[in-house]
Design a protein around this motif. Sequence first.
Motif, mmCIF file in Angstrom:
data_model
loop_
_atom_site.group_PDB
_atom_site.id
_atom_site.type_symbol
_atom_site.label_atom_id
_atom_site.label_comp_id
_atom_site.label_asym_id
_atom_site.label_seq_id
_atom_site.Cartn_x
_atom_site.Cartn_y
_atom_site.Cartn_z
ATOM 1 N N VAL A 125 -18.123 -13.150 -0.931
ATOM 2 C CA VAL A 125 -18.372 -13.613 0.529
ATOM 3 C C VAL A 125 -17.643 -12.691 1.288
ATOM 4 N N GLY A 126 -16.337 -11.993 0.699
ATOM 5 C CA GLY A 126 -15.719 -11.182 1.577
ATOM 6 C C GLY A 126 -14.523 -10.708 1.045
ATOM 7 N N THR A 127 -13.801 -9.680 1.409
ATOM 8 C CA THR A 127 -12.531 -8.789 1.068
ATOM 9 C C THR A 127 -11.578 -8.792 2.165
ATOM 10 N N ILE A 128 -10.410 -9.059 1.682
ATOM 11 C CA ILE A 128 -9.105 -9.073 2.381
ATOM 12 C C ILE A 128 -8.272 -7.636 1.959
ATOM 13 N N PHE A 129 -8.006 -6.696 2.753
ATOM 14 C CA PHE A 129 -7.086 -5.666 2.260
ATOM 15 C C PHE A 129 -5.853 -5.788 2.856
ATOM 16 N N ASP A 130 -4.792 -5.974 2.222
ATOM 17 C CA ASP A 130 -3.316 -6.217 2.640
ATOM 18 C C ASP A 130 -2.793 -4.605 2.469
ATOM 19 N N SER A 131 -2.408 -3.924 3.528
ATOM 20 C CA SER A 131 -1.537 -2.527 3.257
ATOM 21 C C SER A 131 -2.487 -1.590 2.642
ATOM 22 N N ALA A 132 -3.639 -1.600 2.769
ATOM 23 C CA ALA A 132 -4.680 -0.653 2.184
ATOM 24 C C ALA A 132 -5.851 -0.625 2.908
ATOM 25 N N PRO A 133 -6.703 0.364 2.580
ATOM 26 C CA PRO A 133 -6.610 1.337 1.661
ATOM 27 C C PRO A 133 -5.748 2.903 2.256
ATOM 28 N N SER A 146 -3.196 4.830 10.190
ATOM 29 C CA SER A 146 -4.486 5.799 10.731
ATOM 30 C C SER A 146 -5.560 5.586 9.594
ATOM 31 N N ASP A 147 -5.039 5.674 8.305
ATOM 32 C CA ASP A 147 -5.941 5.772 7.107
ATOM 33 C C ASP A 147 -6.786 4.290 7.255
ATOM 34 N N VAL A 148 -5.806 3.123 7.194
ATOM 35 C CA VAL A 148 -6.626 1.911 7.368
ATOM 36 C C VAL A 148 -7.452 1.798 8.437
ATOM 37 N N GLU A 149 -7.151 2.310 9.660
ATOM 38 C CA GLU A 149 -8.003 2.140 10.906
ATOM 39 C C GLU A 149 -9.167 3.008 10.826
ATOM 40 N N GLN A 150 -9.050 4.168 10.182
ATOM 41 C CA GLN A 150 -10.317 4.952 9.895
ATOM 42 C C GLN A 150 -11.165 4.544 8.868
ATOM 43 N N MET A 151 -10.702 3.662 7.806
ATOM 44 C CA MET A 151 -11.526 2.984 6.978
ATOM 45 C C MET A 151 -12.280 1.890 7.777
ATOM 46 N N SER A 152 -11.550 1.040 8.461
ATOM 47 C CA SER A 152 -12.191 -0.067 9.193
ATOM 48 C C SER A 152 -13.188 0.278 10.284
ATOM 49 N N GLU A 153 -12.978 1.349 10.833
ATOM 50 C CA GLU A 153 -13.969 1.906 11.785
ATOM 51 C C GLU A 153 -15.307 2.421 11.098
ATOM 52 N N ALA A 154 -15.145 3.162 9.865
ATOM 53 C CA ALA A 154 -16.126 3.659 9.219
ATOM 54 C C ALA A 154 -17.115 2.442 8.718
ATOM 55 N N ARG A 155 -16.372 1.527 8.013
ATOM 56 C CA ARG A 155 -17.504 0.488 7.514
ATOM 57 C C ARG A 155 -17.879 -0.345 8.454
ATOM 58 N N SER A 215 -2.267 -2.944 -1.453
ATOM 59 C CA SER A 215 -1.907 -1.891 -1.556
ATOM 60 C C SER A 215 -2.955 -0.945 -2.367
ATOM 61 N N ASN A 216 -2.552 0.314 -2.652
ATOM 62 C CA ASN A 216 -3.725 1.184 -3.312
ATOM 63 C C ASN A 216 -3.849 0.895 -4.692
ATOM 64 N N GLY A 217 -2.751 0.077 -5.376
ATOM 65 C CA GLY A 217 -3.153 -0.218 -6.616
ATOM 66 C C GLY A 217 -4.050 -1.105 -6.613
ATOM 67 N N GLY A 218 -4.349 -2.011 -5.719
ATOM 68 C CA GLY A 218 -5.154 -2.942 -5.939
ATOM 69 C C GLY A 218 -6.727 -2.444 -5.474
ATOM 70 N N VAL A 219 -6.633 -1.502 -4.738
ATOM 71 C CA VAL A 219 -7.609 -0.539 -4.303
ATOM 72 C C VAL A 219 -8.296 0.032 -5.354
#
Length: 208
Positions: A66-74, A154-163, A40-44
């Motif tokens: 080595v990596g990061t998993i985002f669950d329900s974020a950002p 849509s926020d998560v999708e925009q972030m993943s696409e930008a990265r 979530s955003n608290g973790g972010v």
Amino acid sequence: MVFFSESFGIKSLQTPAKRLLELLFDYSMENRPILFHVFSNGGVMLYRYILEALHTQQPFKSLRVVGTIFDSAPGRRNLRGGLRALETVLMSTNVLLKYLLLFSFAATAVVLRIVLYPLTRLVHETHYDALLRAPSRWPELYLYSHADAIIQASDVEQMSEARQRLGLSVKAVDFSDSAHVSHLRAYPAAYTNLCRTFLSDCVQGSPR
């Protein structure tokens, strides 16, 4: 910290972020591969300061992430989602106190995020924007859902696409109908397999 000070520009999570990284040395984990699992955003918010420390402070620069998993974020600043999240946290709180805190959060958010936004954006970069330009280049896995009532898909999708456009190895998985931070509960086998495969790929692909 998450709902008030951090939401309004006070960097209260910087100290917990540094302490968390120091624990890795306390437990002699500094030479092992490290993967962050951010919820979530608290973790972010916490992860944002972890990233800053990893890239600017010794001895954290030597850690092998080595990596990061985002669950329900950002997610971007979302007043409705923020209120829903705060209401969930305050579920067992006295009713009068709960609504007082919800009103205070909403009123302050309207003033700082809407009325004064042209000024506040100059002195405090949002956590979402900080992640967009984060210097980290290790793989990222985004686990989210269009049924999430707190973080917009849509926020998560925009972030993943930008990265991904920055050249990172990025994977995003939409669980479609699971609630906020409930993807593991709804799909335990699929969620676990995704995380295990991602961790295995990250460790095998990282320099020794």
